[in-house]
Design a protein around this motif. Sequence first.
Motif, short mmCIF file in Angstrom:
data_model
loop_
_atom_site.label_atom_id
_atom_site.label_comp_id
_atom_site.label_asym_id
_atom_site.label_seq_id
_atom_site.Cartn_x
_atom_site.Cartn_y
_atom_site.Cartn_z
N PHE A 2 0.84 -1.20 0.00
CA PHE A 2 0.00 0.00 0.00
C PHE A 2 0.88 1.25 0.00
O PHE A 2 0.61 2.21 -0.74
CB PHE A 2 -0.93 -0.01 1.22
CG PHE A 2 -1.98 1.06 1.18
CD1 PHE A 2 -3.21 0.83 0.58
CD2 PHE A 2 -1.75 2.31 1.74
CE1 PHE A 2 -4.18 1.82 0.54
CE2 PHE A 2 -2.71 3.31 1.71
CZ PHE A 2 -3.93 3.05 1.10
N VAL A 3 1.92 1.23 0.82
CA VAL A 3 2.83 2.39 0.90
C VAL A 3 3.52 2.61 -0.44
O VAL A 3 3.65 3.74 -0.92
CB VAL A 3 3.86 2.18 2.02
CG1 VAL A 3 4.91 3.29 1.99
CG2 VAL A 3 3.16 2.15 3.38
N GLU A 5 2.44 1.82 -3.38
CA GLU A 5 1.47 2.34 -4.35
C GLU A 5 1.23 3.83 -4.13
O GLU A 5 1.19 4.61 -5.10
CB GLU A 5 0.15 1.57 -4.23
CG GLU A 5 -0.88 1.91 -5.31
CD GLU A 5 -0.57 1.30 -6.66
OE1 GLU A 5 0.56 1.47 -7.15
OE2 GLU A 5 -1.46 0.64 -7.23
N VAL A 6 1.09 4.23 -2.89
CA VAL A 6 0.86 5.66 -2.59
C VAL A 6 2.08 6.49 -3.00
O VAL A 6 1.93 7.60 -3.54
CB VAL A 6 0.55 5.85 -1.09
CG1 VAL A 6 0.52 7.33 -0.74
CG2 VAL A 6 -0.79 5.20 -0.73
N ALA A 171 -1.02 -9.61 -2.32
CA ALA A 171 -1.14 -8.31 -1.64
C ALA A 171 -1.09 -7.17 -2.65
O ALA A 171 -1.84 -6.19 -2.54
CB ALA A 171 -0.02 -8.16 -0.61
N SER A 172 -0.21 -7.28 -3.65
CA SER A 172 -0.12 -6.22 -4.67
C SER A 172 -1.41 -6.11 -5.46
O SER A 172 -1.85 -5.01 -5.81
CB SER A 172 1.07 -6.49 -5.61
OG SER A 172 0.83 -7.59 -6.46
N VAL A 175 -4.07 -4.41 -3.16
CA VAL A 175 -3.83 -2.96 -3.06
C VAL A 175 -4.23 -2.27 -4.35
O VAL A 175 -4.95 -1.25 -4.33
CB VAL A 175 -2.36 -2.68 -2.73
CG1 VAL A 175 -2.05 -1.19 -2.87
CG2 VAL A 175 -2.03 -3.15 -1.32
N PHE A 178 -7.93 -2.05 -4.76
CA PHE A 178 -8.57 -1.02 -3.94
C PHE A 178 -8.71 0.29 -4.70
O PHE A 178 -9.70 1.02 -4.54
CB PHE A 178 -7.75 -0.81 -2.65
CG PHE A 178 -8.28 0.28 -1.76
CD1 PHE A 178 -9.38 0.07 -0.96
CD2 PHE A 178 -7.66 1.53 -1.74
CE1 PHE A 178 -9.88 1.09 -0.14
CE2 PHE A 178 -8.15 2.55 -0.94
CZ PHE A 178 -9.26 2.33 -0.13
N PHE A 179 -7.74 0.60 -5.55
CA PHE A 179 -7.75 1.86 -6.29
C PHE A 179 -8.32 1.72 -7.71
O PHE A 179 -8.62 2.73 -8.34
CB PHE A 179 -6.33 2.41 -6.39
CG PHE A 179 -5.73 2.80 -5.07
CD1 PHE A 179 -6.13 3.96 -4.42
CD2 PHE A 179 -4.76 2.01 -4.47
CE1 PHE A 179 -5.59 4.33 -3.20
CE2 PHE A 179 -4.19 2.37 -3.25
CZ PHE A 179 -4.62 3.53 -2.61
#
Length: 317
Positions: A2-3, A5-6, A171-172, A175, A178-179
């Motif tokens: 998540f980090v 990606e942000v 996990a990737s 994440v 989610f977007f």
Amino acid sequence: MFVLEVIYFKIADRFNIIDKPNLRSSHTQITLRGGGIIFPLALIIGVMVIEPSQYFLAIGVFAIATISFLDDIMTLNNKLRIGLHLVSVLLILTQVFFNQNISFSFNLASCLLIIVSLIIIIGIINAYNFMDGINGITVLYSYVTIATCFYLQKFLNIHLLQDPIFYLLIASLLVFGFFNLRKKAKTFAGDVGSITMALIISFFLLTLIAATNNLKWVLLLGIYGLDAVATIICRIIRKENIFDAHRSHFYQYLANDRKWPHVLIAVLYASLQMLLNVTLINLESPVLIIGIFMVFIMAYATLRLSLEGKKRLFFKY
């Protein structure tokens, strides 16, 4: 994940790495491109930390991810791009041979095997990229395929990659989903996401085929393959250049002409692939597998003909 990606979103926003709608797009707003960069990052980090013996795979993924990311942000020479794709595919073939203790000798049969494998994987990469045209379809379809491969590793005792690397890949996807898995996506996978994921999945398919001596595992991409091949056939019949950009896949017709929600179409494609995967896992008879896939083909052809019609499918429009 998540980090990461942000952080990428900050970089993409800073350097204007965006996707603007055009006549071939299925979206209507400016969206950050390349969010799928976390797919290769997950694989490369996992291999470096957990299973460094898979270095050919990691290098191949890094090479194709780099050239694909550059292609997302600038126009690259076709020869350079194709050349790097071929090198990346050769690297994952080398990894499969190494993992399965397959010796290579320079004879006609071996060379033909390499050439056929190259053609098939390049075809998979292009098909996967072409199918990445609406919100959610790449992430859901990839999740189904990766999860199936993980299941095969756990319960059929076929080693693909260490479990934690699968966790990172999943996990990737979560994440990114989610977007992306929403009506108005915050980011698209871009070539760096779809092409790299196609290469990773190709590695899994090649390993499964080599470990079991069974070609049925190529149908783990059967639904994408069906739509891609059928669309190419229709374009050839319409005397179109199949290498030109277009939006005549069935999923694009459903999204753009029928106005079906993107997420609904993505769920439909992923669910059909999951159904096919369950069939592949539980059946051994090639005749039955081919017969069931023929049912998928007939259902697809019937639905597409009834919705689009012969004129749209087989004549220029």
